[in-house]
Design a protein around this motif. Structure first.
Motif, short mmCIF file in Angstrom:
data_model
loop_
_atom_site.label_atom_id
_atom_site.label_comp_id
_atom_site.label_asym_id
_atom_site.label_seq_id
_atom_site.Cartn_x
_atom_site.Cartn_y
_atom_site.Cartn_z
N ILE A 76 0.89 -1.16 -0.22
CA ILE A 76 -0.02 -0.01 -0.10
C ILE A 76 0.88 1.37 0.01
O ILE A 76 1.53 1.37 1.10
N GLY A 77 1.12 1.74 -1.09
CA GLY A 77 1.89 2.82 -1.23
C GLY A 77 3.48 2.38 -1.08
O GLY A 77 3.89 1.33 -1.70
N SER A 78 4.30 3.04 -0.14
CA SER A 78 5.28 2.42 0.01
C SER A 78 5.62 1.63 1.12
O SER A 78 6.97 1.13 1.40
N HIS A 79 4.43 1.27 1.68
CA HIS A 79 4.49 0.05 2.87
C HIS A 79 4.16 -1.22 2.45
O HIS A 79 3.31 -1.37 1.61
N SER A 80 4.82 -2.19 2.72
CA SER A 80 4.66 -3.61 2.56
C SER A 80 4.18 -4.46 3.86
O SER A 80 4.62 -4.05 4.79
N PHE A 81 3.38 -5.52 3.62
CA PHE A 81 2.78 -6.38 4.79
C PHE A 81 2.83 -7.86 4.19
O PHE A 81 2.30 -8.05 3.15
N THR A 82 3.31 -8.58 4.96
CA THR A 82 3.36 -10.07 4.72
C THR A 82 2.44 -10.80 5.75
O THR A 82 2.30 -10.55 6.85
N TYR A 83 1.65 -11.68 5.22
CA TYR A 83 0.65 -12.76 5.62
C TYR A 83 1.10 -14.06 5.34
O TYR A 83 2.21 -14.09 4.74
N ASP A 84 0.46 -15.09 6.10
CA ASP A 84 0.55 -16.38 5.60
C ASP A 84 0.06 -16.51 4.41
O ASP A 84 0.49 -17.60 3.37
N TYR A 85 -1.23 -16.12 3.97
CA TYR A 85 -1.87 -16.42 2.82
C TYR A 85 -2.24 -15.07 2.44
O TYR A 85 -2.69 -13.98 3.12
N VAL A 86 -2.47 -14.73 0.97
CA VAL A 86 -3.09 -13.57 0.48
C VAL A 86 -4.32 -13.94 -0.59
O VAL A 86 -3.88 -14.82 -1.41
N PHE A 87 -5.42 -13.75 -0.61
CA PHE A 87 -6.52 -13.97 -1.50
C PHE A 87 -6.99 -12.78 -2.17
O PHE A 87 -7.24 -11.73 -1.72
N GLY A 88 -7.50 -13.11 -3.34
CA GLY A 88 -8.12 -11.92 -4.17
C GLY A 88 -7.02 -10.96 -4.81
O GLY A 88 -5.74 -10.97 -4.46
N ASN A 89 -7.69 -10.34 -5.71
CA ASN A 89 -6.74 -9.25 -6.35
C ASN A 89 -5.47 -9.72 -7.40
O ASN A 89 -4.32 -9.28 -6.93
N GLY A 90 -5.51 -11.08 -7.86
CA GLY A 90 -4.37 -11.75 -8.38
C GLY A 90 -3.54 -12.81 -7.81
O GLY A 90 -2.86 -13.44 -8.13
N ALA A 91 -3.90 -12.85 -6.30
CA ALA A 91 -3.07 -13.79 -5.56
C ALA A 91 -4.14 -15.19 -5.34
O ALA A 91 -4.91 -15.15 -6.40
#
Length: 312
Positions: free
Chosen positions: A40-55
């Motif tokens: 989001i902008g210049s910030h990155s966030f890491t999760y165990d899984y990402v769903f939707g929007n190309g994931a």
């Protein structure tokens, strides 16, 4: 699961809906290809899984996040699936708390289908006792959504019929046991034998849940809802190897939190504004200790794994 994996967090990015498209809204979240990470902008966030929007597609939420917890449930481990996010982000839709029996979408309907399919396959060797409870935490009080004798009134500003608080609808008392556990005094635990029975209790409780309209969601959930499936299983005499008096017990908590919100964006005022303040205050130390304690217990009560969906 390994100790380090007891709590895992996934994010589900829903598509823009028609009202958002009409006013020119665009996606502000970028998914990093091949990684469970969003920017989001210049910030990155890491999760165990990402769903939707190309994931991963959102249809895989159940298989990747929830199915392992059901397997653990049959092995005697407690589990929790918890949806958290902004109002209007799709928490209730994702969890399937408003399931009416018409469409098999959402986590809870798939949980019911999977549990009873597994029970059917094990019926020759194992006896099951399955019970459900359904509570909501609304304005710092806990109510039994399966109360067999609720008085109902049209509450001020609410979009749904709300069981009336009073002699016929007393708040449930949360108590801490001597061994440090949490119990709900007097909450209804209904025995169910089929998926249809369980679905009927889910539907009945959902109709009693507090909802209201805001600028961001015409049917915003104003309460935290916790649907709990309790399972006891015992090997039968037909299974000579494991037959005995031992009973394996476990619970699966399915939690649909009220939406987090900013009054400026939701246009909330009066009653609706106070509800929003209460929702945030629920997690502040000392403001609603009993309810924070119970929500905490759903995550820590010997859980095999907890998945928290940040629905955006």
């Amino acid at each position: 699961m390994e100790n380090g994996d007891c709590v895992r967090v996934s994010v589900n990015i829903r598509p823009l809906i028609t009202p958002e498209l009409l006013v020119g809204c665009t996606d502000c979240i970028t998914v990093v290809p091949g990684e469970p990470q969003v920017q989001i902008g210049s910030h990155s966030f890491t999760y165990d899984y990402v769903f939707g929007n190309g994931a991963f597609p959102s249809s895989q939420i159940f298989d990747k996040c929830v199915a392992p917890l059901i397997e653990a449930l049959f092995q005697g481990y407690n589990g929790t699936v918890l949806a958290y996010g902004q109002t209007g982000s799709g928490k209730t839709y994702t969890m399937g708390t408003n399931y009416s029996g018409k469409e098999n979408t959402g986590v809870i309907p798939k949980v019911m289908e999977t549990i009873f399919s597994r029970v059917e396959s094990m019926k020759d060797t194992t006896e099951f006792l399955i019970r459900v409870s359904f509570i909501e935490i609304f304005k710092e009080e806990v109510f039994d959504l399966l109360d067999p004798n609720p008085a109902t009134v049209k509450a001020e500003g609410l979009a749904s019929v709300k069981p009336a608080a009073g002699p016929s609808r007393n708040p449930i008392q949360i108590r801490e046991t001597a061994n440090g556990g949490i119990t709900l005094a007097g909450v209804t635990e209904a025995e169910v034998r089929t998926k249809e029975e369980m679905a009927s209790y889910l539907s009945r409780g959902s109709l009693s849940r507090a909802t209201g309209s805001t600028n961001m969601n015409s049917q915003s959930s104003r309460s935290h809802a916790i649907f709990t499936i309790s399972m006891e299983q015992k090997k039968t005499s037909r299974c000579a190897e494991d037959a005995g008096d031992d009973i394996l017990s476990a619970k699966l908590h399915l939690v649909d939190l009220a939406g987090s919100e900013r009054a400026k964006r939701t246009g909330a005022d009066g009653t609706r504004l106070r509800e929003g303040h209460w929702q945030d205050a629920l997690f502040l130390p000392g403001s609603a200790y009993n309810y924070e304690l119970y929500l905490k217990a759903t995550l820590e009560d010997d859980n095999d794994g907890s998945f928290i969906f940040g629905c955006t």
